[in-house]
Design a protein around this motif. Structure first.
Motif, short mmCIF file in Angstrom:
data_model
loop_
_atom_site.label_atom_id
_atom_site.label_comp_id
_atom_site.label_asym_id
_atom_site.label_seq_id
_atom_site.Cartn_x
_atom_site.Cartn_y
_atom_site.Cartn_z
N PHE A 31 3.03 4.95 -2.10
CA PHE A 31 4.39 4.48 -1.88
C PHE A 31 4.64 4.29 -0.39
CE2 PHE A 31 8.94 4.87 -1.24
CZ PHE A 31 9.45 4.10 -2.28
N PRO A 32 5.35 3.21 0.01
CA PRO A 32 6.00 2.15 -0.76
C PRO A 32 5.01 1.27 -1.51
CG PRO A 32 6.86 2.25 1.49
CD PRO A 32 5.62 3.07 1.46
N LEU A 33 5.43 0.78 -2.66
CA LEU A 33 4.55 0.00 -3.51
C LEU A 33 4.22 -1.35 -2.89
CD1 LEU A 33 6.22 0.73 -6.96
CD2 LEU A 33 4.17 1.80 -6.00
N GLN A 34 3.10 -1.90 -3.31
CA GLN A 34 2.66 -3.21 -2.85
C GLN A 34 3.66 -4.29 -3.26
OE1 GLN A 34 1.03 -4.97 -0.90
NE2 GLN A 34 -0.86 -5.83 -1.74
N ASN A 35 3.99 -5.16 -2.31
CA ASN A 35 4.87 -6.32 -2.54
C ASN A 35 6.21 -5.92 -3.15
OD1 ASN A 35 2.83 -8.05 -1.60
ND2 ASN A 35 1.95 -8.29 -3.63
N GLN A 50 14.66 5.76 7.64
CA GLN A 50 13.42 6.53 7.65
C GLN A 50 12.79 6.50 6.26
OE1 GLN A 50 12.50 10.24 10.11
NE2 GLN A 50 13.23 11.10 8.19
N VAL A 51 11.54 6.04 6.21
CA VAL A 51 10.84 5.87 4.94
C VAL A 51 9.70 6.87 4.84
CG1 VAL A 51 9.39 4.28 3.59
CG2 VAL A 51 11.46 3.43 4.74
N GLU A 52 9.53 7.45 3.66
CA GLU A 52 8.40 8.34 3.43
C GLU A 52 7.23 7.54 2.86
OE1 GLU A 52 7.15 12.50 1.17
OE2 GLU A 52 8.90 11.36 0.48
N PHE A 53 6.10 7.58 3.55
CA PHE A 53 4.86 6.93 3.10
C PHE A 53 4.00 7.99 2.42
CE2 PHE A 53 6.59 4.33 6.38
CZ PHE A 53 6.24 3.02 6.05
N ARG A 54 3.47 7.66 1.24
CA ARG A 54 2.69 8.62 0.47
C ARG A 54 1.37 7.99 0.04
NH1 ARG A 54 7.82 9.23 -2.14
NH2 ARG A 54 6.97 8.29 -4.05
N TRP A 99 1.15 -1.60 5.64
CA TRP A 99 0.70 -0.27 6.04
C TRP A 99 -0.65 0.05 5.42
CZ3 TRP A 99 0.76 4.38 2.84
CH2 TRP A 99 1.19 4.16 1.53
N ARG A 100 -1.37 0.93 6.07
CA ARG A 100 -2.67 1.37 5.56
C ARG A 100 -2.97 2.77 6.10
NH1 ARG A 100 -7.16 -2.09 9.08
NH2 ARG A 100 -7.10 -0.75 10.94
N ILE A 101 -3.98 3.40 5.51
CA ILE A 101 -4.41 4.74 5.90
C ILE A 101 -5.88 4.70 6.33
CG2 ILE A 101 -4.88 7.09 5.09
CD1 ILE A 101 -1.95 6.59 5.44
N GLU A 115 -6.60 0.06 1.24
CA GLU A 115 -6.06 -1.28 1.15
C GLU A 115 -4.87 -1.39 2.11
OE1 GLU A 115 -4.92 -1.91 -2.88
OE2 GLU A 115 -6.95 -2.31 -3.56
N GLU A 116 -4.44 -2.61 2.36
CA GLU A 116 -3.25 -2.84 3.19
C GLU A 116 -2.14 -3.35 2.28
OE1 GLU A 116 -3.10 -4.02 7.72
OE2 GLU A 116 -3.47 -5.77 6.47
N TRP A 117 -1.04 -2.61 2.20
CA TRP A 117 0.06 -2.96 1.31
C TRP A 117 1.24 -3.49 2.11
CZ3 TRP A 117 0.86 1.17 -3.13
CH2 TRP A 117 -0.22 1.07 -4.02
N PHE A 118 1.95 -4.45 1.50
CA PHE A 118 3.14 -5.05 2.11
C PHE A 118 4.39 -4.58 1.38
CE2 PHE A 118 -0.24 -7.67 3.58
CZ PHE A 118 0.19 -8.33 4.72
N PHE A 119 5.48 -4.44 2.12
CA PHE A 119 6.77 -4.13 1.50
C PHE A 119 7.89 -4.59 2.42
CE2 PHE A 119 6.25 -0.60 4.36
CZ PHE A 119 7.52 -0.22 4.72
#
Length: 227
Positions: A31-35, A50-54, A99-101, A115-119
């Motif tokens: 999270f945040p989910l892709q697209n 402020q967003v929590e990335f998981r 975002w990515r890890i 992977e790299e996700w967009f939101f």
């Protein structure tokens, strides 16, 4: 001599039996989910929330590094490596991000990339432009070989928080700012064929159009046709 040979075999067996360091595997994003449109951020002011990335635990990973990039400006926020599986980051409202890890461990210099996700971080908008198309093939700066028809294949992927992409415009040119429209496929088509000349550098991009009239630009990739 026999005793020395047996000792050598024992040492060799111990060396072969020792496990090699395992490189960290890529983390799976949660999270945040892709697209998607992220609506769960905590408002900090009129412009920022402020967003929590998981993300999920990755095997052989000791630390995780979160990188969040503003798609419009290219500016990134990179958090310090952490052992946690989440991180809070302040981001602009109504703005597209990716975002990515990155995963690391202390046993090897190798690293893993998720992977790299967009939101879109939620704002006051009721509609959002599509995310910029991701150009897949040819990769930028790579040599390309034509098929028997003197054509190459252009491939891309896309996404949209509103799920209302209507069509694409594909531009291919020998000019670094490509203006020649070579295809206008519908939303269901994400690859096209294009005629090219040998020993020539080409530039290409994809515009994504949605039903609300919004447009996004992939940015320009280049490639050289070698034969």
């Amino acid at each position: 001599m026999r005793k020395e040979f047996v000792l050598y075999l024992g040492i060799l067996a111990m060396a072969c039996g020792k496990d090699s360091p395992k490189p960290p595997e890529a983390a799976l994003l949660s999270f945040p989910l892709q697209n998607s449109e992220c609506t769960t951020g905590v408002s900090l002011n009129n412009n920022t929330s402020q967003v929590e990335f998981r993300w999920q635990e990755a095997r052989y990973a000791d630390t995780y590094e979160l990188k969040v990039t503003n798609v419009l400006t290219g500016l990134s926020i990179t958090n310090a490596p952490t052992t946690a599986l989440s991180s809070f980051v302040p981001v602009l409202k109504g703005t597209p991000y990716k975002w990515r890890i990155t995963t690391r461990n202390t046993e090897t210099q190798e690293i893993g990339f998720s992977e790299e996700w967009f939101f879109y971080n939620a704002g006051t908008q009721t509609t959002y432009p599509p995310f910029p198309a991701q150009l897949i093939e040819p990769a930028s700066g790579t040599p390309v070989v034509r098929d028997l028809n003197n054509e190459i294949t252009l491939k891309w992927t896309s996404g949209d928080a509103d799920n209302d992409i209507q069509s694409y415009e594909v531009y291919l040119d020998t000019d670094p700012d490509p203006q020649q429209l070579v295809a206008s496929p519908s939303v269901s088509i994400t690859q096209v064929k294009a005629s090219v000349a040998i020993d020539t550098v080409y530039y290409w991009k994809v515009l994504t159009l949605d039903r609300a009239g919004n447009i996004s630009d992939s940015g320009v990739y280049s490639f050289r046709v070698i034969r």
